[in-house]
Design an enzyme around this catalytic site. Structure first.
Site, PDB file in Angstrom:
ATOM      1  CB  CYS A  36      -0.829   1.161  -7.608  1.00 21.84           C
ATOM      2  SG  CYS A  36      -1.785  -0.232  -8.248  1.00 21.84           S
ATOM      3  CB  CYS A  40      -0.162  -0.421  -4.221  1.00 24.96           C
ATOM      4  SG  CYS A  40      -1.614  -1.477  -4.501  1.00 24.96           S
ATOM      5  CB  CYS A  67      -5.214   0.448  -7.311  1.00 25.89           C
ATOM      6  SG  CYS A  67      -5.051  -0.949  -6.186  1.00 25.89           S
ATOM      7  CB  CYS A  70      -2.979   1.603  -2.993  1.00 23.53           C
ATOM      8  SG  CYS A  70      -2.908   1.964  -4.763  1.00 23.53           S
ATOM      9  CB  CYS A 317      16.951  22.216   5.141  1.00 27.97           C
ATOM     10  SG  CYS A 317      15.651  21.027   5.498  1.00 27.97           S
TER      11      CYS A 317
END
Length: 355
Positions: A36, A40, A67, A70, A317
């Site tokens: 995942c 998830c 999965c 997700c 940055c």
């Protein structure tokens, strides 16, 4: 090999569903055999049942399957079929004013459309369609069409309704918008999670991770300082940075060419210029940047200017760390900062091997 300390950090991020860890790690769940992404929504496993991987490929090679909830092989926050359908419908007829009957013809539930658009774009579908109509109306006005012509061609029968809607979206009434500056905002999916890009037809003004704290204030400040309206859409600089980000995350690009509009004080712009001089794969401290500017005691001001950067990744940055060697802060989250530094070191090492 992921260290024990990082595994504990990643597990806590998994429990908290922290979006800033998207693309940083994947978790394989030994009890289910699936892997995942960090956000998830499924029930969280015990840490002893987790195996952490830096890439989806590593998880697949370890015999875990993706999965279904997700979808770790897709972009995070991928556009749903419903959203895509409605966006296409707006483009087919952008002047259309939507009614419940229009949703019924597409077999779409209006409340579902409203929720999905609100989650994805920060506005309801009706607001999205209205903004698109207004964008077309503004273009007509800028090209010299009379306000009444723009009003009628974009579906507004009432001039007062048109003016009120225009003001809500654009920040100024049509009769006062002759030189009104327009910026367009787009959602860009990246390896490390979604980003927002804002640009006009000439340059990129803002590029930030969507989950950055205070992003709404940044966007509002940008709108006020540039006296602009910000509406959904694409421009050439947004298309350019989208392509360049793809190449960057694929390890094929280290220098961005998209034109930039730097909205800051002379001191801030001097700091940002120094950031652009830090080579990929290298880091610098606030003190070193201050010294390079000939102002060795101004390291605190350098840190503030560094934090005011609104062009994440492009103005790097993330390459600025504390004198002690610690990462310091980063608006996109320290996990992303570490990933970006590691990614650039890998790219730099690969380029040296080529030569």
């Amino acid at each position: 090999m992921i260290s024990a300390a990082n595994q504990q950090e990643y597990y806590q991020a998994l429990l908290d569903k922290k979006s800033e860890y998207e693309g940083v790690f994947y978790v394989g769940v030994k009890t289910t055999g699936v892997f995942c992404r960090p956000t998830c929504p499924a029930r969280k496993p015990k840490i002893e049942n987790c195996e952490f991987y830096e890439t989806a490929e590593e998880a697949l090679l370890a015999s875990f399957r993706p999965c279904k909830r997700c979808r770790p092989l897709s972009h995070p926050n991928q556009v749903s079929d419903l959203v895509r359908l409605l966006v296409d419908a707006v483009e087919d007829n952008p002047e259309k004013r939507w009614t419940n009957q229009d949703f019924q013809k597409l077999s779409v539930d209006a409340s579902t459309a409203r929720r999905q658009f609100k989650k994805r774009f920060g506005m309801t579908f009706v607001e999205y369609a209205r903004a698109r109509r207004m964008g077309l109306a503004l273009k007509q006005i800028r090209e010299g069409d009379a306000v009444i012509d723009a009003q009628l061609s974009t579906g507004y029968e009432s001039s007062s309704g048109f003016r009120d809607a225009f003001s809500r979206i654009m920040g100024a009434a049509p009769t006062r918008s002759g030189h009104h500056h327009i910026l367009k905002a787009s959602w860009l999916d990246t390896r490390l999670g979604p980003m927002m890009a804002i640009a006009d037809d000439e340059a990129l003004y803002l590029l930030e991770f969507v989950d950055r704290r205070g992003l709404e204030r940044e966007v509002e400040r940008l709108r006020l300082r540039t006296k602009s309206a910000i509406i959904p859409g694409y421009t050439a600089p947004i298309r350019s940075i989208e392509r360049e980000l793809g190449a960057y995350f694929d390890g094929k690009l280290t220098e961005f060419k998209t034109p930039l509009f730097l909205l800051g004080s002379p001191f801030q712009q001097e700091v940002w210029d120094q950031l652009l001089r830090i080579p990929p794969g290298r880091t610098s401290s606030y003190g070193e940047i201050a010294a390079a500017m000939g102002r060795p005691t101004a390291y605190r001001a350098v840190a503030q200017a560094n934090g005011a950067n609104q062009l994440a990744i492009v103005i790097p940055c993330h390459r600025v760390i504390n004198t002690s060697g610690e990462l310091g802060g980063y608006g996109g989250g320290l996990s992303r900062k570490q990933w970006l530094l590691n990614h650039e070191k890998s790219m730099s090492a690969a380029r040296k091997e080529e030569y």
